[in-house]
Design a protein around this motif. Structure first.
Motif, PDB file in Angstrom:
ATOM      1  N   GLN A 169      49.863  50.599  33.969  1.00 28.09           N
ATOM      2  CA  GLN A 169      51.092  51.873  34.566  1.00 28.09           C
ATOM      3  C   GLN A 169      50.503  51.975  36.451  1.00 28.09           C
ATOM      4  O   GLN A 169      52.281  52.406  37.018  1.00 28.09           O
ATOM      5  CB  GLN A 169      51.180  52.850  34.185  1.00 28.09           C
ATOM      6  CG  GLN A 169      51.042  52.352  32.602  1.00 28.09           C
ATOM      7  CD  GLN A 169      51.756  54.001  32.381  1.00 28.09           C
ATOM      8  OE1 GLN A 169      50.514  54.789  32.428  1.00 28.09           O
ATOM      9  NE2 GLN A 169      51.708  54.073  30.921  1.00 28.09           N
ATOM     10  N   GLY A 170      50.270  51.071  36.993  1.00 29.03           N
ATOM     11  CA  GLY A 170      50.321  51.275  38.581  1.00 29.03           C
ATOM     12  C   GLY A 170      49.839  52.524  39.458  1.00 29.03           C
ATOM     13  O   GLY A 170      49.752  53.071  40.298  1.00 29.03           O
ATOM     14  N   HIS A 171      48.926  53.120  38.360  1.00 29.52           N
ATOM     15  CA  HIS A 171      48.412  54.307  38.323  1.00 29.52           C
ATOM     16  C   HIS A 171      46.695  53.926  39.037  1.00 29.52           C
ATOM     17  O   HIS A 171      45.990  54.835  39.452  1.00 29.52           O
ATOM     18  CB  HIS A 171      48.204  55.695  37.219  1.00 29.52           C
ATOM     19  CG  HIS A 171      49.323  56.066  37.187  1.00 29.52           C
ATOM     20  ND1 HIS A 171      50.151  56.171  37.601  1.00 29.52           N
ATOM     21  CD2 HIS A 171      49.517  55.480  35.729  1.00 29.52           C
ATOM     22  CE1 HIS A 171      51.350  56.692  36.624  1.00 29.52           C
ATOM     23  NE2 HIS A 171      50.834  55.807  35.274  1.00 29.52           N
ATOM     24  N   ILE A 172      46.790  52.496  39.480  1.00 31.48           N
ATOM     25  CA  ILE A 172      44.976  52.616  39.662  1.00 31.48           C
ATOM     26  C   ILE A 172      45.484  51.727  41.243  1.00 31.48           C
ATOM     27  O   ILE A 172      45.869  50.678  40.996  1.00 31.48           O
ATOM     28  CB  ILE A 172      44.198  51.641  38.912  1.00 31.48           C
ATOM     29  CG1 ILE A 172      43.193  53.037  37.748  1.00 31.48           C
ATOM     30  CG2 ILE A 172      42.716  51.711  39.720  1.00 31.48           C
ATOM     31  CD1 ILE A 172      42.769  52.603  37.112  1.00 31.48           C
ATOM     32  N   ASP A 173      44.646  51.828  42.051  1.00 26.88           N
ATOM     33  CA  ASP A 173      45.170  51.093  43.633  1.00 26.88           C
ATOM     34  C   ASP A 173      43.715  50.736  44.099  1.00 26.88           C
ATOM     35  O   ASP A 173      42.637  50.899  44.217  1.00 26.88           O
ATOM     36  CB  ASP A 173      45.570  51.503  44.448  1.00 26.88           C
ATOM     37  CG  ASP A 173      45.615  50.987  45.875  1.00 26.88           C
ATOM     38  OD1 ASP A 173      45.517  49.624  46.012  1.00 26.88           O
ATOM     39  OD2 ASP A 173      46.177  51.500  46.640  1.00 26.88           O
ATOM     40  N   GLU A 174      42.923  48.649  43.384  1.00 22.96           N
ATOM     41  CA  GLU A 174      42.026  48.999  43.808  1.00 22.96           C
ATOM     42  C   GLU A 174      42.149  48.733  45.078  1.00 22.96           C
ATOM     43  O   GLU A 174      40.715  48.242  45.316  1.00 22.96           O
ATOM     44  CB  GLU A 174      41.887  47.654  43.077  1.00 22.96           C
ATOM     45  CG  GLU A 174      42.780  46.272  43.746  1.00 22.96           C
ATOM     46  CD  GLU A 174      43.188  44.533  42.663  1.00 22.96           C
ATOM     47  OE1 GLU A 174      41.116  44.767  41.707  1.00 22.96           O
ATOM     48  OE2 GLU A 174      43.941  44.544  42.158  1.00 22.96           O
ATOM     49  N   THR A 175      42.705  48.249  45.487  1.00 22.30           N
ATOM     50  CA  THR A 175      41.768  48.846  47.239  1.00 22.30           C
ATOM     51  C   THR A 175      42.025  50.118  48.190  1.00 22.30           C
ATOM     52  O   THR A 175      41.830  50.283  49.255  1.00 22.30           O
ATOM     53  CB  THR A 175      43.373  48.024  48.213  1.00 22.30           C
ATOM     54  OG1 THR A 175      44.678  48.551  48.546  1.00 22.30           O
ATOM     55  CG2 THR A 175      43.602  46.638  47.871  1.00 22.30           C
ATOM     56  N   ALA A 224      36.714  52.781  44.549  1.00 21.81           N
ATOM     57  CA  ALA A 224      35.307  52.708  44.920  1.00 21.81           C
ATOM     58  C   ALA A 224      34.690  53.919  44.317  1.00 21.81           C
ATOM     59  O   ALA A 224      33.701  53.802  44.279  1.00 21.81           O
ATOM     60  CB  ALA A 224      34.901  52.358  45.924  1.00 21.81           C
ATOM     61  N   MET A 225      35.196  54.740  45.071  1.00 21.42           N
ATOM     62  CA  MET A 225      34.235  56.104  44.428  1.00 21.42           C
ATOM     63  C   MET A 225      34.196  56.755  43.352  1.00 21.42           C
ATOM     64  O   MET A 225      33.413  57.586  42.572  1.00 21.42           O
ATOM     65  CB  MET A 225      34.633  57.626  45.397  1.00 21.42           C
ATOM     66  CG  MET A 225      34.689  56.756  46.620  1.00 21.42           C
ATOM     67  SD  MET A 225      34.946  57.873  48.513  1.00 21.42           S
ATOM     68  CE  MET A 225      34.876  59.511  47.642  1.00 21.42           C
ATOM     69  N   GLU A 226      35.676  56.697  42.632  1.00 19.97           N
ATOM     70  CA  GLU A 226      35.891  57.195  40.968  1.00 19.97           C
ATOM     71  C   GLU A 226      35.080  56.774  40.371  1.00 19.97           C
ATOM     72  O   GLU A 226      35.267  56.636  38.810  1.00 19.97           O
ATOM     73  CB  GLU A 226      37.315  57.626  40.692  1.00 19.97           C
ATOM     74  CG  GLU A 226      37.087  58.345  41.898  1.00 19.97           C
ATOM     75  CD  GLU A 226      38.815  59.607  41.850  1.00 19.97           C
ATOM     76  OE1 GLU A 226      39.343  58.685  40.470  1.00 19.97           O
ATOM     77  OE2 GLU A 226      39.619  60.091  42.503  1.00 19.97           O
ATOM     78  N   LEU A 227      35.142  55.191  40.464  1.00 22.85           N
ATOM     79  CA  LEU A 227      35.288  54.149  39.145  1.00 22.85           C
ATOM     80  C   LEU A 227      33.770  53.712  39.183  1.00 22.85           C
ATOM     81  O   LEU A 227      33.686  53.190  40.256  1.00 22.85           O
ATOM     82  CB  LEU A 227      35.941  52.797  38.405  1.00 22.85           C
ATOM     83  CG  LEU A 227      37.693  53.704  38.597  1.00 22.85           C
ATOM     84  CD1 LEU A 227      39.094  52.206  38.477  1.00 22.85           C
ATOM     85  CD2 LEU A 227      37.749  54.919  37.487  1.00 22.85           C
ATOM     86  N   GLU A 276      34.184  49.217  35.117  1.00 20.50           N
ATOM     87  CA  GLU A 276      35.309  50.394  34.937  1.00 20.50           C
ATOM     88  C   GLU A 276      36.611  49.510  36.502  1.00 20.50           C
ATOM     89  O   GLU A 276      37.067  49.627  36.089  1.00 20.50           O
ATOM     90  CB  GLU A 276      35.180  51.456  35.609  1.00 20.50           C
ATOM     91  CG  GLU A 276      34.765  52.353  34.388  1.00 20.50           C
ATOM     92  CD  GLU A 276      34.227  53.929  34.654  1.00 20.50           C
ATOM     93  OE1 GLU A 276      33.812  55.377  33.616  1.00 20.50           O
ATOM     94  OE2 GLU A 276      34.381  54.814  35.219  1.00 20.50           O
ATOM     95  N   GLN A 277      35.547  49.480  37.316  1.00 15.94           N
ATOM     96  CA  GLN A 277      35.945  48.504  37.865  1.00 15.94           C
ATOM     97  C   GLN A 277      36.811  47.021  37.293  1.00 15.94           C
ATOM     98  O   GLN A 277      37.795  46.938  37.752  1.00 15.94           O
ATOM     99  CB  GLN A 277      35.719  48.895  39.350  1.00 15.94           C
ATOM    100  CG  GLN A 277      35.387  50.021  40.225  1.00 15.94           C
ATOM    101  CD  GLN A 277      34.445  50.053  41.417  1.00 15.94           C
ATOM    102  OE1 GLN A 277      34.280  48.599  41.811  1.00 15.94           O
ATOM    103  NE2 GLN A 277      33.752  50.550  41.706  1.00 15.94           N
ATOM    104  N   ASP A 278      35.869  46.655  36.980  1.00 12.76           N
ATOM    105  CA  ASP A 278      36.542  44.911  36.310  1.00 12.76           C
ATOM    106  C   ASP A 278      36.747  45.144  35.519  1.00 12.76           C
ATOM    107  O   ASP A 278      38.034  45.036  35.462  1.00 12.76           O
ATOM    108  CB  ASP A 278      34.999  44.311  36.058  1.00 12.76           C
ATOM    109  CG  ASP A 278      33.871  44.132  36.856  1.00 12.76           C
ATOM    110  OD1 ASP A 278      33.889  43.889  37.957  1.00 12.76           O
ATOM    111  OD2 ASP A 278      32.354  44.094  36.032  1.00 12.76           O
TER     112      ASP A 278
END
Length: 87
Positions: free
Chosen positions: A41-47, A52-55, A59-61
């Motif tokens: 849904q676009g709520h996570i910005d991998e950049t 990096a801090m919350e996942l 979870e990042q993968d």
């Protein structure tokens, strides 16, 4: 592969919401599915720094795989491959 359409994303989110985690890893599986939904849904910005801090790394993968599918980079639908972790 082209980016997924809004309809394809909505269909995948609905499929994820239908999954019922079970067993010993239920809480972790529920969290992973929530992350996939948020990513689609676009709520996570991998950049972002928050990524990096919350996942954690797993979870990042999971988020990255969902984002890649959404963006047409990966072929594996997020709702598949859960095996015995879901009903």
């Amino acid at each position: 592969m082209p980016k997924k359409t809004e309809h394809e994303i909505a269909t995948e989110v609905a499929a994820l919401r239908k999954l019922k985690p079970r067993g010993l890893w239920r809480a972790k599986t529920e969290r992973s599915i929530e992350i996939q939904i948020d990513a689609l849904q676009g709520h996570i910005d991998e950049t972002s720094d928050e990524f990096a801090m919350e996942l954690n790394e797993d979870e990042q993968d999971i988020a990255t795989q969902a984002i890649n599918w959404r963006d047409g980079i990966g072929n594996d639908q997020p709702s598949t491959g859960w095996g015995e972790l879901v009903e």
